[in-house]
Write an enzyme that holds these catalytic residues in place. Structure first.
Site: not given
Length: 881
Positions: A267-271, A303-304, A326
């Site tokens: 869905g997405a990535m929190e880099n 969330h991210e 998570e």
């Protein structure tokens, strides 16, 4: 048949710290048309300073090694060893500098892990183990270091060069190339590294933190989508403000970038400071996004962002602790969405999602605790269990400790561990110490798989005016754990009179009643709770707010469920009462269908729906949730052996009969809500649309109701109403279905996300011809097996959301999915394994279907060079066959 090969099992008990400190790393990316050269400079020192020399073990996959220098000396082949997964520098000095150069081909990377191309730009995905496909590195979350990144590329083709942190230098060269240097001041593990290079447009805004710092905000996407980014930006600003107000957490850098891509496995990535998103969770405007899409954008954006503290500033020691970041962050995004929208509806949807999707996972071939003890491929453990059940366990902390106690625990957690890689035990200890309480017993939730079942009965003593509530707990054995421990289960409940009035709760031994809701702590196999001063036999309202992720067993009468549905103050209990009425009615019809008897509409269910349709006081969104009949998969979970065809026939019979009997009420409520007002994405407008469209879905069961759907499809100004009308017509196989599908396709053929909806709607359509239909969809010019969203919209939708199609008695659905898994295995193993997970419930079906599934699983297992991702899923399912 051979067993599918997979990586060796990795066990949590075998964890060992990395023996080297990595003080700093400098990366240089030279991006070319076909090749990208990556040079790294790592400064290392042994943790145990007394040791003179030791090997340096680095992770690496699919890399072309060019050169290695140790302290300015190029190493010959005797000084190191290299295989498909590791590079080992032998006998390195205790303090050293390591320089490595490798070459990559990102344009050929269809696995979408590491550095890869999406359209005309390049980007990275490094969680969980993607950085090892960029360069040789200690690719593990407990190795944290500061990154400096230099990116050089053709200026015309790649005008935007982005990475984590702050841009500290830039320039251009005489040959049309340019470069940018980025520096991240915060130590981070490699999985949080990010790079983006391409021709991207952006919108920008700013956020002023409560301490007065200005943060520059940008959302990047391709030019054709730039008009769909405003809501994502608004959601980001709301998330930043909410985290300051609710959790006392402030953003820590001066820039925050989001990049949206069509090609993304997740869905997405929190880099850190450079979040990379699937376009599904960024792009939204009324004509192209449904209300659920808008809510999804807000949730995932939040969330991210929330990961900046719960995941980035404090990260995981190892991947067994994945739920540490998570589960906690899902809880935080659920709370954010609840505060932004309707808390009651959000809680119900989260509970329904857990019951429909995670409970089956608990009972399937890949069941595991939220903190697994072992794995072969960590990619297979990004699961509903780790995320949603993990969030439910965080919510139980909140239930037990209260908001004040929970926030005290969070504060201590950050004070102790900011900048560290830690474990779930560290989080539990912070919660316990901050509240001076013992949570060791509660900690069993981390290590036990399976869904606990709580059985309740009650008895009333009219002479003494007492009501005794007896609770017992049992967790069934799962394939990974035969023996189960008792758990601490927070069990929220109340008592209603037969007329629906709340009864004050006074437990035996208490001098006064304490409120109308109590959280009982079930810790033993069986416990009794005696309530005093109960004037008459009550109706227990159980598991309020879905206070624990358990299955509840209580023998309610239809009348009691009706009282709860109309009068209980807890929205979850009211919703669950409606669901239980429908579940009982449908499963009785499944029984009749299996015996060849005529099905009947339960008059209690009809009466309940009548009350819902006439209710003008309750939130329309809550009424809509109550009128969604239980999903076929959930109904299957209530059966020892899932009767696929019987469940579908009984559920469809119930829908049709409700529509016929209550058509005037459905029509009246639909017309009341069908105001023709311009679109608004306010919570109130979304609530009214949801109820209106539920009514329309029932009315479409009737031929004249299909005309209402056709009118809405032709005249509406938003995607929510358009998709509701289209789905209603397609699902009932209306004579207008082909026409409206064609119109929809012609209008939206250039919009990838909208076309995903078009594909998915046809893939989930039940009935005869489902396999032939999805096969035809694969031939559509807009379908691509290399695009994860498109694969999910056809292959995933069919396998996960079309029970009668996938589980066709002929086995055609199983054969079709196995073919797709084999094809995807060569392209994108992560997506292939997620599709293969549709077989995880193999043991829940009849012997004939089990045999057919086993045959296809064995066929997958026989594929040469089967990826470890797919092999782990297949082997687990075969072990249950």
């Amino acid at each position: 048949m051979k067993e599918a090969s997979q990586r060796p099992v990795i066990r949590r008990k075998d964890y060992q710290p990395y023996p080297w400190n990595l003080q700093q790393v400098a990366l240089n990316f030279e991006i070319g048309d076909q090749l990208t050269t990556v040079s790294s400079v790592m400064h290392l020192s042994l943790v145990e300073s007394g040791k003179g020399r030791a090997d340096i073990v680095l992770d690496g996959q699919q890399l072309e090694l060019v050169s290695i220098f140790l302290n300015e000396n190029e190493l010959d082949q005797q000084a190191y060893s290299c295989d498909a997964n590791q590079l080992v520098i032998h006998n390195a000095p205790a303090v050293c500098t390591l320089r490595i150069q490798v070459r990559l081909r990102p344009q050929e990377n269809t696995a979408l892990e590491g550095l890869y191309s999406s359209g005309n730009f390049l980007l990275t995905q490094c969680e969980a183990e993607g950085f090892r496909k960029i360069t040789y590195f200690p690719d593990r979350p407990d190795v944290m270091t500061r990154f400096e990144v230099r990116i050089q590329a053709d200026q015309q083709r790649y005008p935007m060069l982005l990475s984590n942190g702050n841009a500290i230098d830039s320039g251009s060269t005489d040959d049309g190339r340019h470069w940018v240097v980025w520096e991240d001041p915060f130590r981070k593990p490699a999985y949080l590294f990010a790079l983006v290079a391409g021709d991207l447009a952006f919108i920008e805004d700013e956020f002023i933190t409560r301490s007065g710092r200005k943060v520059e905000l940008r959302v990047y996407t391709e030019q054709r989508n730039i008009d769909k980014c405003d809501y994502a930006m608004q959601s980001l600003v709301r998330a930043m403000r909410w985290d300051e107000q609710r959790f006392d957490l402030e953003y820590d850098l001066d820039i925050y970038n989001i990049v949206a891509t069509d090609n993304f496995n997740m869905g997405a990535m929190e880099n850190k400071s450079l979040n990379i998103f699937n376009t599904k969770y960024v792009l939204a405007r009324p004509e192209t996004a449904t209300d659920l899409d808008y809510q999804g954008v807000e949730s995932v954006i939040g969330h991210e962002y929330f990961h900046n503290w719960t995941g980035n500033r404090v990260t995981c020691r190892d991947w067994f602790q994945l739920t540490l970041k998570e589960g906690l962050t899902v809880f935080r995004d659920q709370e954010f969405s609840s505060d932004m929208q309707s808390r009651a509806v959000k809680r119900i949807r989260d509970a329904r999602d857990l019951r429909n999707r995670q409970f089956p996972e608990d009972a399937g071939s890949m069941s595991h605790p939220i903190r697994p003890d072992q794995y072969s491929e960590i990619n297979n453990f990004y699961t509903m269990t780790v995320y949603q059940k993990g969030a439910a366990i965080i919510r139980m902390y909140h239930t037990l400790l209260g908001e004040e106690g929970f926030q005290k625990g969070m504060k201590l957690y950050f004070e102790r561990h900011d900048g560290e890689a830690v474990t779930c035990d560290d989080f539990l200890a912070a919660m316990a110490d901050a509240n001076d309480t013992d949570l060791d017993f509660f900690g069993r939730w981390y290590s036990q798989s399976g869904t606990p079942e709580v059985t309740v009965d009650g008895s009333y003593d009219a002479q003494h005016k007492t009501f005794t509530l007896r609770l017992s707990q049992h967790t069934p054995a799962t394939h990974d754990q035969a023996e189960k421990q008792l758990l601490l289960i927070p069990f929220a409940m109340g008592l209603l009179s037969q007329q629906g009035e709340q009864i004050p709760l006074q437990l035996e031994g208490e001098k006064l009643a304490v409120g109308n809701t109590r959280v009982l702590q079930l810790q033993q196999a069986e416990q009794e709770f005696v309530f005093q001063n109960v004037p008459a036999a009550p109706i227990p309202a159980l598991l309020r707010d879905f206070s624990a992720p358990v299955k509840l067993h209580y023998d309610y009468s239809a009348r009691q469920l009706g009282v709860l549905m109309q009068h209980d103050p807890d929205p979850y209990v009211r919703w669950q009462a409606a669901q239980q009425l429908a579940e009982t009615a449908i499963l009785e019809n499944v029984r009749l269908h299996s015996q060849g008897l005529e099905m009947q509409l339960d008059p209690n269910l009809s009466k309940a729906f009548e009350a819902l349709l006439q209710d003008q006081q309750t939130d329309p969104a809550l009424l809509a949730e109550a009128m969604y009949l239980p999903a076929e998969d959930y109904l299957g979970e209530q059966m020892a052996v899932i009767d696929v065809d019987g469940i579908h026939a009984a559920r469809e019979f119930t829908r049709r009969k409700l529509a016929e009997q209550l058509q005037d009420l459905f029509k009246a409520r639909f017309q009341q809500l069908n105001t023709g007002q311009p679109y608004s994405n306010s919570a109130a407008a979304m609530a009214e649309r949801s109820l209106k469209n539920v009514c329309l879905s029932f009315l479409a069961e009737l031929e004249w109701g299909q005309q209402l759907a056709l009118q809405q499809f032709s005249n509406c100004d938003n995607m929510s109403d358009s998709m509701a009308a289209l789905a209603a017509l397609v699902y009932v196989d209306s004579a207008h279905a082909s026409e409206v599908l064609q119109q929809f396709e012609q209008r939206w053929t250039e919009d990838a996300l909208v076309m995903d909806k078009w594909f998915a709607l046809q893939a989930i359509k039940p009935g005869d011809g489902a396999v032939q239909r999805v096969e035809q969809l694969l031939q559509h010019q807009a379908f691509s097996m290399t695009n994860p969203n498109r694969v999910r919209s056809v292959v995933g939708a069919f396998a996960m959301s079309n029970p009668t199609g996938f589980h066709a008695a002929s086995g055609a659905g199983y054969r079709w999915l196995a073919d797709r898994v084999i094809e995807l295995n060569r392209i994108n193993p992560q997506i292939a394994s997620r599709m293969a997970a549709a077989f995880n419930q193999i043991k829940r079906y009849d012997a004939g279907r089990q045999a057919l599934m086993t045959r296809e699983l064995k066929r997958i297992a026989d594929v040469p060079e089967l990826s470890g991702d797919v092999a782990e899923i297949v082997n687990s399912a075969l072990g249950q066959s």
